[in-house]
Write a protein that holds these residues in place. Sequence first.
Motif, PDB file in Angstrom:
ATOM      1  N   ASN A   1       0.822  -1.211   0.000  1.00  0.00           N
ATOM      2  CA  ASN A   1       0.000   0.000   0.000  1.00  0.00           C
ATOM      3  C   ASN A   1       0.855   1.260   0.000  1.00  0.00           C
ATOM      4  OD1 ASN A   1      -2.484  -1.303  -0.070  1.00  0.00           O
ATOM      5  ND2 ASN A   1      -2.626  -1.446   2.180  1.00  0.00           N
ATOM      6  N   VAL A   2       1.974   1.204   0.743  1.00  0.00           N
ATOM      7  CA  VAL A   2       2.904   2.334   0.745  1.00  0.00           C
ATOM      8  C   VAL A   2       3.475   2.540  -0.646  1.00  0.00           C
ATOM      9  CG1 VAL A   2       5.119   3.180   1.608  1.00  0.00           C
ATOM     10  CG2 VAL A   2       3.494   2.109   3.188  1.00  0.00           C
ATOM     11  N   LEU A   3       3.818   1.461  -1.326  1.00  0.00           N
ATOM     12  CA  LEU A   3       4.356   1.547  -2.679  1.00  0.00           C
ATOM     13  C   LEU A   3       3.329   2.159  -3.635  1.00  0.00           C
ATOM     14  CD1 LEU A   3       6.371   0.948  -4.952  1.00  0.00           C
ATOM     15  CD2 LEU A   3       5.470  -1.395  -5.029  1.00  0.00           C
ATOM     16  N   ARG A   4       2.094   1.677  -3.557  1.00  0.00           N
ATOM     17  CA  ARG A   4       1.045   2.187  -4.448  1.00  0.00           C
ATOM     18  C   ARG A   4       0.818   3.685  -4.234  1.00  0.00           C
ATOM     19  NH1 ARG A   4      -2.536  -2.768  -2.786  1.00  0.00           N
ATOM     20  NH2 ARG A   4      -2.116  -4.284  -4.439  1.00  0.00           N
ATOM     21  N   ARG A   5       0.746   4.077  -2.952  1.00  0.00           N
ATOM     22  CA  ARG A   5       0.491   5.493  -2.654  1.00  0.00           C
ATOM     23  C   ARG A   5       1.681   6.354  -3.068  1.00  0.00           C
ATOM     24  NH1 ARG A   5      -1.790   7.978   3.047  1.00  0.00           N
ATOM     25  NH2 ARG A   5      -1.397  10.175   2.581  1.00  0.00           N
ATOM     26  N   SER A   6       2.887   5.891  -2.790  1.00  0.00           N
ATOM     27  CA  SER A   6       4.084   6.655  -3.145  1.00  0.00           C
ATOM     28  C   SER A   6       4.194   6.827  -4.656  1.00  0.00           C
ATOM     29  CB  SER A   6       5.337   5.974  -2.605  1.00  0.00           C
ATOM     30  OG  SER A   6       5.316   5.909  -1.195  1.00  0.00           O
TER      31      SER A   6
ATOM     32  N   GLN B   1       4.501  14.948 -10.642  1.00  0.00           N
ATOM     33  CA  GLN B   1       5.071  15.171 -11.969  1.00  0.00           C
ATOM     34  C   GLN B   1       4.072  15.808 -12.926  1.00  0.00           C
ATOM     35  OE1 GLN B   1       6.532  11.269 -13.072  1.00  0.00           O
ATOM     36  NE2 GLN B   1       8.431  11.516 -11.937  1.00  0.00           N
ATOM     37  N   HIS B   2       2.780  15.646 -12.624  1.00  0.00           N
ATOM     38  CA  HIS B   2       1.741  16.202 -13.495  1.00  0.00           C
ATOM     39  C   HIS B   2       0.965  17.334 -12.816  1.00  0.00           C
ATOM     40  CE1 HIS B   2       2.044  13.176 -16.753  1.00  0.00           C
ATOM     41  NE2 HIS B   2       2.483  12.387 -15.776  1.00  0.00           N
ATOM     42  N   ASN B   3       1.562  17.922 -11.780  1.00  0.00           N
ATOM     43  CA  ASN B   3       0.985  19.066 -11.074  1.00  0.00           C
ATOM     44  C   ASN B   3      -0.431  18.793 -10.568  1.00  0.00           C
ATOM     45  OD1 ASN B   3       3.257  20.819 -11.491  1.00  0.00           O
ATOM     46  ND2 ASN B   3       2.594  21.063 -13.610  1.00  0.00           N
ATOM     47  N   LEU B   4      -0.638  17.582 -10.071  1.00  0.00           N
ATOM     48  CA  LEU B   4      -1.914  17.216  -9.462  1.00  0.00           C
ATOM     49  C   LEU B   4      -1.762  17.177  -7.943  1.00  0.00           C
ATOM     50  CD1 LEU B   4      -2.888  14.237 -11.822  1.00  0.00           C
ATOM     51  CD2 LEU B   4      -3.820  16.552 -11.883  1.00  0.00           C
ATOM     52  N   LEU B   5      -2.859  17.360  -7.246  1.00  0.00           N
ATOM     53  CA  LEU B   5      -2.840  17.278  -5.790  1.00  0.00           C
ATOM     54  C   LEU B   5      -2.437  15.877  -5.354  1.00  0.00           C
ATOM     55  CD1 LEU B   5      -6.208  19.109  -5.094  1.00  0.00           C
ATOM     56  CD2 LEU B   5      -3.933  20.020  -4.586  1.00  0.00           C
ATOM     57  N   THR B   6      -1.564  15.772  -4.364  1.00  0.00           N
ATOM     58  CA  THR B   6      -1.189  14.472  -3.823  1.00  0.00           C
ATOM     59  C   THR B   6      -2.249  14.010  -2.832  1.00  0.00           C
ATOM     60  OG1 THR B   6       0.052  15.380  -1.954  1.00  0.00           O
ATOM     61  CG2 THR B   6       1.248  15.078  -4.040  1.00  0.00           C
ATOM     62  N   SER B   7      -2.141  12.757  -2.418  1.00  0.00           N
ATOM     63  CA  SER B   7      -3.080  12.239  -1.421  1.00  0.00           C
ATOM     64  C   SER B   7      -3.017  13.064  -0.141  1.00  0.00           C
ATOM     65  CB  SER B   7      -2.775  10.768  -1.131  1.00  0.00           C
ATOM     66  OG  SER B   7      -1.427  10.613  -0.691  1.00  0.00           O
ATOM     67  N   GLU B   8      -1.803  13.470   0.242  1.00  0.00           N
ATOM     68  CA  GLU B   8      -1.628  14.271   1.453  1.00  0.00           C
ATOM     69  C   GLU B   8      -2.262  15.648   1.295  1.00  0.00           C
ATOM     70  OE1 GLU B   8      -0.705  14.899   5.335  1.00  0.00           O
ATOM     71  OE2 GLU B   8      -0.454  13.037   4.208  1.00  0.00           O
TER      72      GLU B   8
ATOM     73  N   THR C   1      -5.692   7.744  -1.031  1.00  0.00           N
ATOM     74  CA  THR C   1      -4.749   6.617  -0.989  1.00  0.00           C
ATOM     75  C   THR C   1      -3.941   6.575  -2.279  1.00  0.00           C
ATOM     76  OG1 THR C   1      -6.566   5.152  -1.700  1.00  0.00           O
ATOM     77  CG2 THR C   1      -6.066   5.235   0.652  1.00  0.00           C
ATOM     78  N   TYR C   2      -4.322   5.707  -3.209  1.00  0.00           N
ATOM     79  CA  TYR C   2      -3.473   5.555  -4.399  1.00  0.00           C
ATOM     80  C   TYR C   2      -4.239   5.576  -5.713  1.00  0.00           C
ATOM     81  CZ  TYR C   2      -4.865   0.764  -3.137  1.00  0.00           C
ATOM     82  OH  TYR C   2      -5.577  -0.349  -2.759  1.00  0.00           O
ATOM     83  N   PHE C   3      -5.415   6.218  -5.738  1.00  0.00           N
ATOM     84  CA  PHE C   3      -6.152   6.386  -6.980  1.00  0.00           C
ATOM     85  C   PHE C   3      -5.925   7.807  -7.473  1.00  0.00           C
ATOM     86  CE2 PHE C   3      -9.797   7.389  -9.606  1.00  0.00           C
ATOM     87  CZ  PHE C   3      -9.932   6.254 -10.395  1.00  0.00           C
ATOM     88  N   VAL C   4      -5.373   7.961  -8.677  1.00  0.00           N
ATOM     89  CA  VAL C   4      -5.032   9.282  -9.206  1.00  0.00           C
ATOM     90  C   VAL C   4      -6.255   9.947  -9.835  1.00  0.00           C
ATOM     91  CG1 VAL C   4      -3.583  10.555 -10.831  1.00  0.00           C
ATOM     92  CG2 VAL C   4      -2.654   8.567  -9.618  1.00  0.00           C
ATOM     93  N   GLN C   5      -6.609  11.108  -9.331  1.00  0.00           N
ATOM     94  CA  GLN C   5      -7.722  11.864  -9.900  1.00  0.00           C
ATOM     95  C   GLN C   5      -7.324  12.431 -11.258  1.00  0.00           C
ATOM     96  OE1 GLN C   5      -5.740  12.751  -7.475  1.00  0.00           O
ATOM     97  NE2 GLN C   5      -5.283  14.938  -7.504  1.00  0.00           N
TER      98      GLN C   5
END
Length: 288
Positions: free
Chosen positions: A50-55, A63-70, A102-106
């Motif tokens: 899960n850490v790998l997926r989120r990271s 890299q694409h100027n999107l909001l991170t999970s944090e 978590t690890y789903f990219v919007q």
Amino acid sequence: MKCLNCDCEKFESKNIRFTPEIKGEEVEVVVPSFVCTKCQTPLMDGEQMNVLRRSAADKYRKQHNLLTSEDIIKYRASLGMSQTAFANYLKVGEASIKRWETYFVQDVVQDDHIRLKCDEAYAELNALEVHWKSQSSDIYSGNRPFCLELFKQAVRYLIGFTKSPLFLNKALFYADFKHFQQHGISITGARYVHLEYGPCPDQFQNIYQLFLSKGVLISGGHHILKSIEKPDLSVFSDSENEVLEFVAKITQTDGGKKLLKISHDEEAFKNTEPLQLISYEFSKELKI
């Protein structure tokens, strides 16, 4: 737990570099993983995976100027909302919030929606852009539409000579009006308003606050502003650079005090009512 490569049952924890694929693009991340002590093959448990997926997802987002999970979690926390309340506020499903945190990219549209609903400066900029685009170029904008990029670079250049917004506003006024006087068009397309301390760019407080929030400018205390980066003068034409340099030379000796004083004597200021827009027609009578 056995190694999938050699059946060894001894492992140690190490930080390992992985290159997972996100949306068809490889990203590099370094995360903790168990490693076989015999053959060094990595083997992850559920938590490490899960850490790998989120990271990986966050690396892609950065890299694409999107909001991170944090970033998304911080927005929700700043509003004091649960995931359910946050979902209702954004008008999306609660599952979307859980995945984004978590690890789903919007996607880009979703990212823009989150920012508009949660980031005051971003929403303010959007409102300003709508305001600017709704106004056609005319005599109050110097016969050109407002360009935030040109205004930003002009600010970055002139702030080096003026420091304070009080004097910076006058330098911007004279740069735009001087160029209009000589060439029939302003440099930035900014509209200027009659305020107590002389001509000022319309909405300047909101624009400077935006620049501060985005790191374009930093506060030096005591109403002093500084630019983090050098101005990109390549965005200006030769005539625009000549006028900017002309105004800078006037301000560099006293930080803009002369411009502040004479701006109150300008016909553009004296013949415009308080809080009203100043016509560039008055550029014919500039005192510099």
